[in-house]
Design an enzyme around this catalytic site. Sequence first.
Site, short mmCIF file in Angstrom:
data_model
loop_
_atom_site.label_atom_id
_atom_site.label_comp_id
_atom_site.label_asym_id
_atom_site.label_seq_id
_atom_site.Cartn_x
_atom_site.Cartn_y
_atom_site.Cartn_z
N CYS A 106 0.84 -1.18 0.00
CA CYS A 106 0.00 0.00 0.00
C CYS A 106 0.88 1.25 0.00
CB CYS A 106 -0.94 0.09 1.19
SG CYS A 106 -1.98 -1.33 1.42
N ARG B 287 3.33 0.15 -5.23
CA ARG B 287 3.20 -0.51 -3.93
C ARG B 287 1.89 -1.28 -3.79
NH1 ARG B 287 6.79 1.50 -0.24
NH2 ARG B 287 5.49 0.73 1.44
N TRP C 122 -3.00 -2.57 -1.62
CA TRP C 122 -2.74 -3.98 -1.97
C TRP C 122 -3.41 -4.77 -0.85
CZ3 TRP C 122 -0.43 -8.30 0.15
CH2 TRP C 122 -0.13 -9.34 -0.76
N ASN D 110 -0.87 1.53 6.03
CA ASN D 110 -0.10 0.51 5.31
C ASN D 110 0.47 -0.43 6.37
OD1 ASN D 110 3.26 0.69 3.90
ND2 ASN D 110 1.78 -0.95 3.76
N GLY D 111 0.16 -1.72 6.26
CA GLY D 111 0.66 -2.67 7.25
C GLY D 111 -0.43 -3.64 7.64
N GLU E 106 15.59 -16.93 -12.25
CA GLU E 106 15.17 -15.54 -12.44
C GLU E 106 14.39 -15.38 -13.75
OE1 GLU E 106 14.76 -13.09 -10.72
OE2 GLU E 106 14.80 -11.34 -12.03
N LYS F 63 10.59 -14.01 -13.99
CA LYS F 63 10.21 -12.86 -14.81
C LYS F 63 9.01 -13.20 -15.68
CE LYS F 63 11.64 -10.13 -13.33
NZ LYS F 63 12.45 -10.27 -12.17
N GLU G 47 5.77 -13.72 -13.51
CA GLU G 47 5.32 -12.46 -12.90
C GLU G 47 4.53 -11.59 -13.85
OE1 GLU G 47 8.43 -10.56 -9.70
OE2 GLU G 47 9.16 -10.75 -11.74
N HIS H 124 15.13 -35.49 -13.50
CA HIS H 124 14.47 -35.99 -12.28
C HIS H 124 13.05 -35.45 -12.15
CE1 HIS H 124 18.22 -37.80 -11.02
NE2 HIS H 124 18.81 -36.67 -11.36
N LYS I 196 5.50 -4.02 -5.62
CA LYS I 196 6.95 -3.87 -5.70
C LYS I 196 7.59 -4.04 -4.34
CE LYS I 196 10.62 -2.31 -8.02
NZ LYS I 196 11.10 -3.52 -8.69
C1 G6P Z 1 8.48 -8.28 -4.48
C2 G6P Z 1 8.84 -7.69 -5.81
C3 G6P Z 1 10.07 -8.39 -6.39
C4 G6P Z 1 11.21 -8.34 -5.40
C5 G6P Z 1 10.80 -8.89 -4.02
C6 G6P Z 1 11.87 -8.59 -2.98
O1 G6P Z 1 8.02 -9.57 -4.64
O2 G6P Z 1 7.75 -7.78 -6.72
O3 G6P Z 1 10.46 -7.77 -7.60
O4 G6P Z 1 12.28 -9.09 -5.89
O5 G6P Z 1 9.61 -8.25 -3.58
O6 G6P Z 1 11.96 -7.20 -2.81
P1 G6P Z 1 13.22 -6.43 -2.33
O7 G6P Z 1 12.82 -4.98 -2.39
O8 G6P Z 1 13.49 -6.87 -0.93
O9 G6P Z 1 14.35 -6.74 -3.23
#
Ligand code: G6P
Length: 612
Positions: free
Chosen positions: A2, A27, A73, A99-100, A485, A489, A492, A508, A607
């Site tokens: 949020c 956020r 969020w 937020n929290g 990764e 990507k 996501e 496996h 994010k």
């Molecule tokens: C969220 C974001 C990711 C990020 C992760 C960790 O899931 O969508 O892109 O890698 O948090 O965030 P940080 O800010 O700790 O790297």
Amino acid sequence: MCGIVAYIGDQDAYPIIIDGLKRLEYRGYDSAGIALLDGSLNCYKKKGKVSELEKFVNGSNKEGSLAIGHTRWATHGKPDDINAHPHLSGDGRLALVHNGIIENYAPLKKALVDLGHEFKSETDTEVLVHLIEEIQNKGDISLEDAVQLALQKVVGAYAIVVFDTNDPNTLVGARKSSPLVLGIGDGEHFIGSDATPIIKFTNQVVYLKDEEVVTIKRGEGYTIRNLDNELMESEVHQIDLKLEELEKGGYEHFMMKEIHQQPTTICESMRGRINVENEWVQLGGMMDHIEEISNANKIIIVACGTSWHSGLIGEYLIEDLARIPVEVEYASEFRYRNPIIGKGDVVIALSQSGETADTLAALELAKEKGALIYGIVNVVGSSIARLTDCGSYIHAGPEIGVASTKAFTGQVTVLTIMALHLAKLKGTITKEYFKQLLVGLDAIPAKVQKVLESDGQLKYIASEIKNAANALYLGRGYNFPVALEGALKLKEISYIHAEGYPAAEMKHGPIALIDIYMPVIIIATNLSAREKILSNIQEVKARKGMVIAIITEGDDEIKEISDYSIEIPSTEEPLTPLLSVIPLQLLSYHIAVMRGCNVDQPRNLAKSVTVE
Ligand code: G6P
């Protein structure tokens, strides 16, 4: 998660709040709301993005020079107009954004219901505003005092901003475990979850600390107290963030801008830390504790998401080059599993935002147990950066696309420098190899630029596989975390199910999934395991899988047996992740765009994950 933004001053608050909410949308973006004070209170809330809120408010009274806004969020309660913030007290006097998570909201709510409070939403936040109201109603208590008393009863994480219609010249904010920044302008003040909504107006900010309450009085200034009403000192920081860094700069999406910024951001991560001519490397953040770090019993890297993947590369780098044992942990698991850790160990937190709740909590635990804690963080002044004993910024600049790209390569760059610094100090690699790696690292930004030139080719491959239901990413050694990764990507932002695997593990399990419909993206750049990767490719081809190989320039043999191949310039093996990840970022981007997905704000994600 949020995002929160608030304003008190002489200007019209509405455009400031709306613009700020758009900057904070990374956020959370399932609903948004605003409460404005213009003699009376006007509160507007709407499911969906901030643009939906704007449409909804159009034509209504938007006057007022005091306002709070929120982009959500969802945690407690589905995303809809009612659960959107701000929330109001029962008598409609107080408006609050949060937020929290209020963990003890259920007993608090029950006690308030017993006292006659009626709730409209399913949120934990509404409990907070009723609690403040209840305390205020007990006597002649100022908003600031009521907030302090209410927060003493709360268990959980919060960043809040609240105002009282009966006191139109006061705005109160408070935080614990969720970030909150105060912006100090000329006769006006701002509050934000971070500095991005504030930077347009002032670069003077105060980062609130846990359990601090800021009270802003229009025309008078601000005071910061703790929950026991003791006056706290505040340090004003001047932030060095330019507005254009928060814009798309001609790209259609932030993600594409950030992918293309990587030649520059990797340079920024290296600046002042390596010098090829003098064969010199130094990660300044380690210097005050260099003995402890280089003689660490073990290093534990804690992180989440993409940062966890760069942590895995860090493990390979530090063990391979500096011969210090490294473990990489999901922060959320580490914090709850009674880890064996103490004095003599070093815990490194990797985090783009510096605010991830689980990573923060893991660090707090490590600190308690006596380990040295180190932060590798992007956002300057963030909670993790302030909690750690020492650390290094990656200097990638604001990353706004929810899917992390330039922060990943920034983290890997800093980890590479860390490994080289420790290796040199400990004498664990030869002088010649050290020099080769240094020269190789210095050349990486130009090579990334070269990889970016394959964009057109990747767009074509994206068009060929955009309708796949599943995808498999394979890599070995340094490129196994890159496979993870790449898969992350893709899922996501395009919502295609994807899995990353160590190439040899394919036999496996995942091999059972391979058929003509399954694209298999294989990172085949490792010199040491080239023959083995060749066999893995043959195994996929034998089962009619479609192979998309990331290969070293000129590797015609792998090129010939693959359906598609993308060449990356040759480099030292430990440096390959910095190049091999780039095509995977571009591939996911194009697939997501072709599937009509919201690349910068994928569904259900945020994010910065500031809740557990
Ligand atoms: C969220 C974001 C990711 C990020 C992760 C960790 O899931 O969508 O892109 O890698 O948090 O965030 P940080 O800010 O700790 O790297």
